[in-house]
Design a protein around this motif. Sequence first.
Motif, PDB file in Angstrom:
ATOM      1  N   GLU A 170       0.830  -1.195   0.000  1.00 47.29           N
ATOM      2  CA  GLU A 170       0.000   0.000   0.000  1.00 47.29           C
ATOM      3  C   GLU A 170       0.868   1.250   0.000  1.00 47.29           C
ATOM      4  O   GLU A 170       0.621   2.189  -0.754  1.00 47.29           O
ATOM      5  CB  GLU A 170      -0.927   0.008   1.225  1.00 47.29           C
ATOM      6  CG  GLU A 170      -2.020  -1.032   1.160  1.00 47.29           C
ATOM      7  CD  GLU A 170      -2.781  -1.124   2.482  1.00 47.29           C
ATOM      8  OE1 GLU A 170      -2.464  -0.337   3.398  1.00 47.29           O
ATOM      9  OE2 GLU A 170      -3.670  -1.974   2.588  1.00 47.29           O
ATOM     10  N   GLY A 171       1.882   1.261   0.841  1.00 45.44           N
ATOM     11  CA  GLY A 171       2.871   2.324   0.812  1.00 45.44           C
ATOM     12  C   GLY A 171       2.397   3.692   1.262  1.00 45.44           C
ATOM     13  O   GLY A 171       3.207   4.603   1.417  1.00 45.44           O
ATOM     14  N   SER A 172       1.116   3.861   1.476  1.00 46.84           N
ATOM     15  CA  SER A 172       0.605   5.189   1.790  1.00 46.84           C
ATOM     16  C   SER A 172       0.754   5.557   3.261  1.00 46.84           C
ATOM     17  O   SER A 172       0.799   6.726   3.604  1.00 46.84           O
ATOM     18  CB  SER A 172      -0.879   5.288   1.387  1.00 46.84           C
ATOM     19  OG  SER A 172      -1.624   4.292   2.065  1.00 46.84           O
ATOM     20  N   ASP A 173       0.820   4.553   4.133  1.00 45.71           N
ATOM     21  CA  ASP A 173       0.894   4.825   5.568  1.00 45.71           C
ATOM     22  C   ASP A 173       1.833   3.829   6.231  1.00 45.71           C
ATOM     23  O   ASP A 173       1.403   2.805   6.756  1.00 45.71           O
ATOM     24  CB  ASP A 173      -0.507   4.738   6.183  1.00 45.71           C
ATOM     25  CG  ASP A 173      -0.529   5.235   7.627  1.00 45.71           C
ATOM     26  OD1 ASP A 173       0.552   5.444   8.206  1.00 45.71           O
ATOM     27  OD2 ASP A 173      -1.634   5.409   8.176  1.00 45.71           O
ATOM     28  N   PRO A 174       3.132   4.126   6.214  1.00 47.90           N
ATOM     29  CA  PRO A 174       4.094   3.176   6.807  1.00 47.90           C
ATOM     30  C   PRO A 174       3.877   2.980   8.307  1.00 47.90           C
ATOM     31  O   PRO A 174       4.146   1.900   8.838  1.00 47.90           O
ATOM     32  CB  PRO A 174       5.452   3.823   6.521  1.00 47.90           C
ATOM     33  CG  PRO A 174       5.154   5.266   6.268  1.00 47.90           C
ATOM     34  CD  PRO A 174       3.799   5.298   5.635  1.00 47.90           C
ATOM     35  N   ILE A 175       3.382   4.003   9.022  1.00 52.08           N
ATOM     36  CA  ILE A 175       3.127   3.857  10.458  1.00 52.08           C
ATOM     37  C   ILE A 175       2.031   2.825  10.692  1.00 52.08           C
ATOM     38  O   ILE A 175       2.109   2.001  11.607  1.00 52.08           O
ATOM     39  CB  ILE A 175       2.727   5.200  11.076  1.00 52.08           C
ATOM     40  CG1 ILE A 175       3.851   6.222  10.909  1.00 52.08           C
ATOM     41  CG2 ILE A 175       2.393   5.014  12.554  1.00 52.08           C
ATOM     42  CD1 ILE A 175       5.151   5.804  11.557  1.00 52.08           C
ATOM     43  N   ARG A 176       1.008   2.864   9.839  1.00 51.31           N
ATOM     44  CA  ARG A 176      -0.080   1.888   9.935  1.00 51.31           C
ATOM     45  C   ARG A 176       0.466   0.472   9.768  1.00 51.31           C
ATOM     46  O   ARG A 176       0.080  -0.446  10.500  1.00 51.31           O
ATOM     47  CB  ARG A 176      -1.127   2.197   8.860  1.00 51.31           C
ATOM     48  CG  ARG A 176      -2.238   1.175   8.697  1.00 51.31           C
ATOM     49  CD  ARG A 176      -3.161   1.655   7.578  1.00 51.31           C
ATOM     50  NE  ARG A 176      -3.970   0.603   7.005  1.00 51.31           N
ATOM     51  CZ  ARG A 176      -5.203   0.299   7.400  1.00 51.31           C
ATOM     52  NH1 ARG A 176      -5.750   0.970   8.399  1.00 51.31           N
ATOM     53  NH2 ARG A 176      -5.885  -0.667   6.811  1.00 51.31           N
TER      54      ARG A 176
END
Length: 209
Positions: A170-176
């Motif tokens: 997904e790459g959009s939210d590494p913290i997630r």
Amino acid sequence: MFSLQTIFGKGDKFYGLLEASAEAARESSRAMCELVTRTDRTPVMAAFAAARAREKALHAQIGEELVNTFVTALDREDIEALNSALYKIPKTIEKFAERYVIVAERLQGIDFSQRAELLERAADVVVSMIGQLRHGLKIDPVKKLRDQLQALESEADRLLLDPYRSLYAEGSDPIRAVLAKDLFELVEKAVDKCRDVGNVVYSIVLKNS
């Protein structure tokens, strides 16, 4: 050689305490299943707190009884090993719960239910294995239960790897992704703790068979 069977009646209170400890661990696993499937988490966290408090009390009571009891149904070191291994199951689940309630909103859409159900199945097997101890330390039923735990642990390992591709892709939210990874690993670790209990029980039966 003095048979263990002749002293079961004198030290069998430890069976009840260990069984209660295993049941407290199962209660924690059931609360976890509810935690990841319900939106109202307040009563579930209360159930966690109750199960954890019960486990702590039982852990302390078993330690005290070992000091105060001259004759035990199992070797003292075996009771201590089981007491320690059982204690770690709800302790690990509690870590998951504490972190999950903080980050749950950020992890919407990530399904933990399959892993939670697998952990509950592992805890069910632990309860069955501990229950076998008072029935003459028979190796066949204990081995079958241990094999079930080994299979569940292998399944937990497989499930641990499954979500990573999509999470990192997904790459959009590494913290997630990092938060989810931390929680997945805690579930897998809790299953490992169930397996550890199974290994202790199996070693006790082998030693006394």
